[in-house]
Design a protein around this motif. Structure first.
Motif, PDB file in Angstrom:
ATOM      1  N   UNK A   9      43.848  62.108  20.560  1.00 46.79           N
ATOM      2  CA  UNK A   9      44.688  62.463  21.605  1.00 46.79           C
ATOM      3  C   UNK A   9      45.490  63.438  21.292  1.00 46.79           C
ATOM      4  N   UNK A  10      45.738  64.625  22.084  1.00 48.97           N
ATOM      5  CA  UNK A  10      46.589  65.890  21.660  1.00 48.97           C
ATOM      6  C   UNK A  10      48.235  65.432  21.837  1.00 48.97           C
ATOM      7  N   UNK A  11      48.983  66.005  21.269  1.00 53.63           N
ATOM      8  CA  UNK A  11      50.397  65.931  21.588  1.00 53.63           C
ATOM      9  C   UNK A  11      50.849  66.502  22.996  1.00 53.63           C
ATOM     10  N   UNK A  12      50.288  67.650  23.390  1.00 46.12           N
ATOM     11  CA  UNK A  12      50.769  68.308  24.592  1.00 46.12           C
ATOM     12  C   UNK A  12      49.616  68.611  25.253  1.00 46.12           C
ATOM     13  N   UNK A  13      49.840  69.244  26.556  1.00 45.80           N
ATOM     14  CA  UNK A  13      48.888  69.380  27.465  1.00 45.80           C
ATOM     15  C   UNK A  13      49.312  70.356  28.531  1.00 45.80           C
ATOM     16  N   UNK A  14      48.380  71.004  29.224  1.00 43.19           N
ATOM     17  CA  UNK A  14      48.922  71.559  30.441  1.00 43.19           C
ATOM     18  C   UNK A  14      48.830  71.121  32.033  1.00 43.19           C
ATOM     19  N   UNK A  15      49.931  71.317  32.289  1.00 40.71           N
ATOM     20  CA  UNK A  15      50.020  70.521  33.800  1.00 40.71           C
ATOM     21  C   UNK A  15      50.695  71.481  34.759  1.00 40.71           C
ATOM     22  N   UNK A  16      50.463  71.080  36.134  1.00 42.65           N
ATOM     23  CA  UNK A  16      51.190  71.955  37.057  1.00 42.65           C
ATOM     24  C   UNK A  16      52.366  71.068  37.762  1.00 42.65           C
ATOM     25  N   UNK A  45      44.563  55.951  29.836  1.00 39.15           N
ATOM     26  CA  UNK A  45      44.976  57.370  29.741  1.00 39.15           C
ATOM     27  C   UNK A  45      43.613  57.901  30.055  1.00 39.15           C
ATOM     28  N   UNK A  46      43.574  58.923  30.993  1.00 40.40           N
ATOM     29  CA  UNK A  46      42.305  59.435  31.414  1.00 40.40           C
ATOM     30  C   UNK A  46      42.280  61.064  31.095  1.00 40.40           C
ATOM     31  N   UNK A  47      41.370  61.674  30.577  1.00 35.64           N
ATOM     32  CA  UNK A  47      41.145  62.835  30.388  1.00 35.64           C
ATOM     33  C   UNK A  47      40.453  63.511  31.400  1.00 35.64           C
ATOM     34  N   UNK A  48      41.067  64.159  32.279  1.00 32.84           N
ATOM     35  CA  UNK A  48      40.780  64.648  33.616  1.00 32.84           C
ATOM     36  C   UNK A  48      39.842  65.986  33.537  1.00 32.84           C
ATOM     37  N   UNK A  49      38.701  65.718  34.276  1.00 31.28           N
ATOM     38  CA  UNK A  49      37.615  66.737  34.361  1.00 31.28           C
ATOM     39  C   UNK A  49      37.755  67.569  35.483  1.00 31.28           C
ATOM     40  N   UNK A  50      38.016  66.857  36.688  1.00 36.07           N
ATOM     41  CA  UNK A  50      38.296  67.763  37.857  1.00 36.07           C
ATOM     42  C   UNK A  50      39.243  67.151  38.667  1.00 36.07           C
ATOM     43  N   UNK A 137      47.240  66.680  38.377  1.00 39.07           N
ATOM     44  CA  UNK A 137      47.022  67.956  38.088  1.00 39.07           C
ATOM     45  C   UNK A 137      47.518  68.222  36.593  1.00 39.07           C
ATOM     46  N   UNK A 138      46.844  67.622  35.901  1.00 41.29           N
ATOM     47  CA  UNK A 138      47.135  67.615  34.404  1.00 41.29           C
ATOM     48  C   UNK A 138      45.848  67.314  33.550  1.00 41.29           C
ATOM     49  N   UNK A 139      45.859  67.887  32.330  1.00 44.81           N
ATOM     50  CA  UNK A 139      44.876  67.595  31.538  1.00 44.81           C
ATOM     51  C   UNK A 139      44.392  66.102  31.140  1.00 44.81           C
TER      52      UNK A 139
END
Length: 361
Positions: A9-16, A45-50, A137-139
């Motif tokens: 699991x990464x520490x940071x992500x891209x979000x709107x 924790x869900x890794x969003x695909x779409x 709206x997040x990874x």
């Protein structure tokens, strides 16, 4: 500890992010990701695909509803992805590796009167994705094992996304619209994200559909999807007369008002036949429902509010779509295009649905 094998699991992500109510959308590339040891029992924790984009997301960002969203806010409530971690001491059928959907109703107590009666969405302790808790709206998105919906195998994540709100919302409204096979149903806003799915779910139910919207693109979409009649509200001087003409003079049996504009509600009581049902679905911010009390009573009209759907509604709506009986008409975009998408929703120029591909960030 429950984490997807061989996954870090990464520490940071891209979000709107909407930093304050009424503010603009900002893309953040260094937003923290919740780690497994930070998840509470029952959380995943869900890794969003779409993730789909709904008019409700725009209202949440603008802050123009009587109910106010949390701030700052990550919006979105039509997310599909893979469970990569589950909180310790969680008892659930969901497991890491499952592909699931995150809906507007993120969680409910499942034990109050509303939940026991199948109105989980009306639970006093309900949590709402992209509104009272951060959304899709997040990874990566934290959600709740009891309420994430399993996605049928072979059903693409991009198409499944819009079923999780737009689809289940209109499916439930049609389900409770007090209609029978062959009845006439009117769909104001038929060419939009909810409306184009309502056309299809209505046809699956055997209903005859009158689509109301405006523009050649939306007209073609509605007729291609099987609408039996089309009314352009900008070109038609008398919508009530047009509906009655299409139905042989008596009017429609039901109307599912999905438009977020109050005008969609105004004439429904007039064009419904005796015993007809108005299903109120679209959520204009501060508008009032105006209808003739005299003719509501005189014609024995039912007016019912229909608010998203429960877990069973989601299973049913997803199953119908996964079997190919309902098709989501959508365009895929990248998350940085969210701001422009909101502008399109404001202007009413979005036909079908917009889905953001989180795997191509």
């Amino acid at each position: 500890m429950s984490v997807l094998p061989n996954f870090t699991i990464p520490k940071t992500q891209t979000v709107a992010l909407v930093e304050k109510s009424g503010g603009t959308v900002a893309i953040k590339n260094d937003w923290p990701v919740t780690q497994q040891n930070q998840l509470k029992p029952g959380e995943c924790l869900v890794k969003i695909q779409a993730t789909g984009c709904c008019h409700t997301d725009l209202h949440a960002a603008l802050g123009d509803w009587p109910l106010k969203a949390k701030s700052p806010l990550i919006g979105g409530h039509e997310g599909v992805g893979i469970i990569v971690a589950i909180g310790d001491n969680t008892i659930s059928d969901r497991k890491v590796g499952d592909r699931v959907g995150i809906k507007w109703l993120a969680d409910s107590c499942l034990n109050c009167e509303q939940c026991r009666n199948g109105r989980e969405q009306n639970c006093p302790d309900a949590k709402l994705s992209g509104f009272t808790v951060d959304g899709t709206f997040s990874e990566y998105c934290v959600s709740f094992c009891n309420h994430v919906s399993p996605i049928p195998e072979g059903f693409s994540s991009a198409e499944a996304a819009s079923i999780l709100c737009a689809g289940v919302t209109v499916y439930r409204a049609i389900k409770y619209s007090q209609t029978q096979h062959g009845d006439w149903i009117v769909l104001p806003g038929a060419g939009g994200g909810l409306g184009h799915l309502a056309v299809q779910y209505a046809k699956v139910r055997g209903l005859r559909v009158i689509a109301i919207d405006s523009g050649e693109e939306k007209k073609k979409l509605c007729l291609d999807l099987g609408a039996d009649a089309w009314i352009d509200f900008k070109e038609t001087k008398d919508i009530v007369a047009a509906v009655k003409a299409a139905t042989g003079g008596e009017g429609a049996h039901s109307a599912i008002v999905t438009t977020a504009h109050p005008s969609g509600y105004t004439q429904a009581v007039d064009y419904l036949r005796g015993g007809g049902t108005l299903m109120a679905v679209g959520l204009p911010g501060e508008a009032k429902l105006e209808a003739s009390i005299f003719f509501t009573v005189f014609k024995s009209i039912s007016i019912l509010g229909s608010y998203v759907g429960n877990r069973q509604d989601a299973y049913e709506a997803l199953d119908i779509a996964a079997r190919g009986q309902v098709k989501v008409h959508y365009v895929c975009k990248r998350l940085p295009e969210l701001k422009a998408t909101y502008e399109g929703l404001k202007e009413g120029t979005v036909a079908g649905r917009v889905v953001f591909d989180l795997e191509q960030q």
